[in-house]
Design an enzyme around this catalytic site. Sequence first.
Site, short mmCIF file in Angstrom:
data_model
loop_
_atom_site.label_atom_id
_atom_site.label_comp_id
_atom_site.label_asym_id
_atom_site.label_seq_id
_atom_site.Cartn_x
_atom_site.Cartn_y
_atom_site.Cartn_z
N LYS A 116 49.08 34.17 54.55
CA LYS A 116 48.76 35.42 53.87
C LYS A 116 47.31 35.73 54.20
CE LYS A 116 47.77 37.40 49.42
NZ LYS A 116 47.41 37.07 48.02
N GLY A 120 43.19 41.35 40.29
CA GLY A 120 42.79 40.84 38.99
C GLY A 120 42.43 41.90 37.97
N ALA A 142 48.44 42.40 44.27
CA ALA A 142 47.20 42.70 43.54
C ALA A 142 47.34 43.94 42.67
CB ALA A 142 46.00 42.87 44.47
N GLY A 143 46.92 43.80 41.42
CA GLY A 143 46.88 44.92 40.49
C GLY A 143 47.93 44.90 39.41
N ASN A 155 49.49 36.83 40.20
CA ASN A 155 48.87 35.59 39.72
C ASN A 155 48.18 35.80 38.37
OD1 ASN A 155 46.58 33.14 41.22
ND2 ASN A 155 47.68 33.11 39.32
#
Length: 263
Positions: free
Chosen positions: A103, A164, A190-191, A212
């Site tokens: 990644k 994040g 992300a987001g 995450n």
Amino acid sequence: MLVVDLMKKDKLIIDNKKFSSRLIMGTSLFPNVDVLNKSIISSGSEIITLAVRRLNISGDNSFLKQIKNKYQFLPNTAGCYTKKEAILTAELARELMNTNWIKLELISDDEMLLPDPIELFETCRELIKKKFKVFAYCSDDPILCKRLEDEGCIAVMPLISPIGSALGIRNIHSLEIIRKICSGLLFVDAGIGRPSDASRVMELGFDGVLLNSSVARSLNPIQMAESMKLAVHSGRLGYKSGLIEKSKTATGSTTFKGKISNF
């Protein structure tokens, strides 16, 4: 039973490997390894990503030995700013973890942690020449996503807001265009802040979600992981069922045929 049946039939295929889950879990920020393990199990994820630069693989307390179940590992180049750094990190990951999957993350600044599109594209070219299977983390620019796909990335992974941030989808129109012009694998990376964000992404026809922070930083990561699993399933099931088109006017569910007339 419908969700279970869908999972069995609707496989995610990456690099000729079949997966039932469309949720990829990150492994950082969890309070401890026990919560991490239980959260991944609760999420149903079969692919987990981890930062090579932070990975301790030596001794009995190595991170990989603390992971209870067997997963497909997706190492990432988190923290890299340049092509040189990212290529070195990818090569280390291939040697240490025996996988061509990577990644690719290349950030441009310390505050917003936004991907550097130019450095990213050039690095993708180099890694693909080196026979890596590149999962490219990028901005939600439709043209960039299409160029990365055409270059040979195995998956393109646009953000929906800064990593994040938990802001969710900031530009749904871009995501719709990306899905329309890209025919390959698309994951949002992300987001994601809430389960509804994950579900909405899947309703757009994306192939999966990587997250995450929304799980690891929640008050109950194990429970939140299950919530995200259900959200991904729900969104995917809705997309596969054929969502009705939106209308600016009302569309009655009952016709006026047979209406009793006024006398």
